[in-house]
Scaffold this active site. Structure first.
Site, PDB file in Angstrom:
ATOM      1  CB  SER A  84      65.684  77.849  14.558  1.00  0.00           C
ATOM      2  OG  SER A  84      64.741  78.484  15.388  1.00  0.00           O
ATOM      3  CE  LYS A  87      63.235  75.523  16.086  1.00  0.00           C
ATOM      4  NZ  LYS A  87      62.318  76.412  15.367  1.00  0.00           N
ATOM      5  CE1 TYR A 210      64.013  74.369  20.227  1.00  0.00           C
ATOM      6  CE2 TYR A 210      63.032  76.211  21.421  1.00  0.00           C
ATOM      7  CZ  TYR A 210      63.400  75.612  20.233  1.00  0.00           C
ATOM      8  OH  TYR A 210      63.170  76.259  19.045  1.00  0.00           O
ATOM      9  CE1 TYR A 262      61.436  77.934  11.654  1.00  0.00           C
ATOM     10  CE2 TYR A 262      62.655  79.865  10.910  1.00  0.00           C
ATOM     11  CZ  TYR A 262      62.482  78.818  11.803  1.00  0.00           C
ATOM     12  OH  TYR A 262      63.355  78.659  12.835  1.00  0.00           O
ATOM     13  CB  VAL A 280      66.126  84.501  14.815  1.00  0.00           C
ATOM     14  CG1 VAL A 280      64.827  83.937  14.297  1.00  0.00           C
ATOM     15  CG2 VAL A 280      66.428  84.022  16.233  1.00  0.00           C
TER      16      VAL A 280
END
Length: 348
Positions: A84, A87, A210, A262, A280
């Protein structure tokens, strides 16, 4: 929504202080790594099968200064998948390509307060992704990458993230295959975005790009270079290449500050005071604008999916190096207000 036109024509000025000398930064990086090397809390991610097999004892730490100073400790050169963390850099590339307003139309900038792969967050907002650091909001900027085909889009993503890292990045085929076999939820998010008219192109192809971007192989050292590029107004401090504009860096870091970890983003910003993004696989990169970036890699995660040791180590660096954006020390009463700024006082 705040209207940026209210500040149109006002020059952007940055004043962020400086890091201590190279020797002190080197010392603090090694202290941080040693301090948390025996931390064993958290567990490795297992919803992506290949990540469940990673060695949980790995722990790397890196700091890259905007002036090019390099500081590595432990397993800073051990490769892992970016996940992630990609991103934030794809979001920056999308803004560079399409501009502030266009990307803002596609994806918002507010925290969902929900899990990173939440479908509910999308449904509650009429299919408009709340921010680009959750999965639905990240798939949308990937779809904005230029290219007539998904193959061309993927290459633009890879080239763009490689420019941030200052070296060619490659796909981890094993991680990609493992994720592609288990990403039903992301494919569902892509199709849901398409149903709301929020996604251009074939949703399955966009999600595949992605998935590939998340499987790019990096190190903690790479992440620190990538973060330092954002800290230096878009110029890679190692290669000297301009990757994105200073305005793009500002937009990206503003969103990352409030959404990068998050549902724990508020806690992180309150305690550590730095824009940061986690993944992660165990990576975290935190950016101190005008100073540099710190990155950690340790596979054991907390319940929100953030590396435990990396959070602890970067928190230590933030305090010991004076990185917190919201912390300041009073100017000594005998110092002239017109004097050149001195090295920052170490925070207790």
């Amino acid at each position: 929504m705040l209207d940026p036109a209210a500040w149109h024509g006002v020059p952007q000025v940055a004043s962020t202080g400086a890091l201590p000398g190279w020797d002190r930064v080197e010392e603090v990086v090694r202290e941080a790594h040693s301090r948390y090397a025996d931390e064993r809390s958290g567990s490795v991610a297992d919803y992506i099968p290949v990540l469940a097999d990673v060695d949980p004892e790995l722990f790397g730490l890196a700091v890259i200064e905007v002036g090019g100073g390099l500081h590595d400790a432990g397993d800073a050169l051990h490769p892992f998948s970016i996940q992630s963390i990609s991103k934030m850099f794809v979001y920056a590339l999308a803004i560079q390509e399409h501009g502030h307003e266009r990307v803002r139309e596609v994806v918002g900038v507010n925290n969902t307060g929900l899990a990173f792969n939440s479908v509910m967050a999308l449904e509650l907002n009429d299919g408009h992704p709340m921010n680009p650091m959750v999965n639905a909001g990240a798939i949308a900027p990937t779809a904005l990458m230029p290219g007539a085909t998904s193959v061309e889009q993927w290459e633009r993503v890879r080239e763009g993230l490689s420019a941030f890292a200052g070296r060619p990045l490659s796909l981890d085929g094993v991680v990609y295959a493992s994720e592609a076999a288990t990403n039903d939820r992301n494919r569902a998010l892509g199709r849901l975005l398409r149903s709301y008219g929020r996604l251009a192109g074939d949703p399955d192809e966009v999600v595949d790009v992605y998935t590939r971007q998340c499987a790019l192989r990096v190190t903690a050292h790479d992440l620190a270079v990538m973060g330092a590029t954002l800290a230096d107004g878009g110029v890679n401090p190692i290669t000297g290449e301009r990757v994105v504009s200073a305005d793009v860096c500002r937009d990206t870091l503003a969103v990352v500050a409030s959404t990068g970890l998050y549902e724990r983003s508020g806690d992180w910003l309150f305690e550590i005071g730095l824009p940061a993004k986690s993944g992660v696989a165990g990576g975290i990169v935190a950016i101190a604008p005008g100073k540099g970036a710190a990155a950690g890699f340790s596979p054991r995660l907390d319940e929100a999916g953030n590396s435990v040791r990396s959070q602890m180590a970067i928190g230590y660096l933030s305090r010991a190096l004076g990185l917190n954006l919201f912390a300041s020390s009073p100017v000594p009463h005998h110092a002239s207000t017109h004097a050149s700024p001195s090295a920052p006082t170490e925070l207790s």
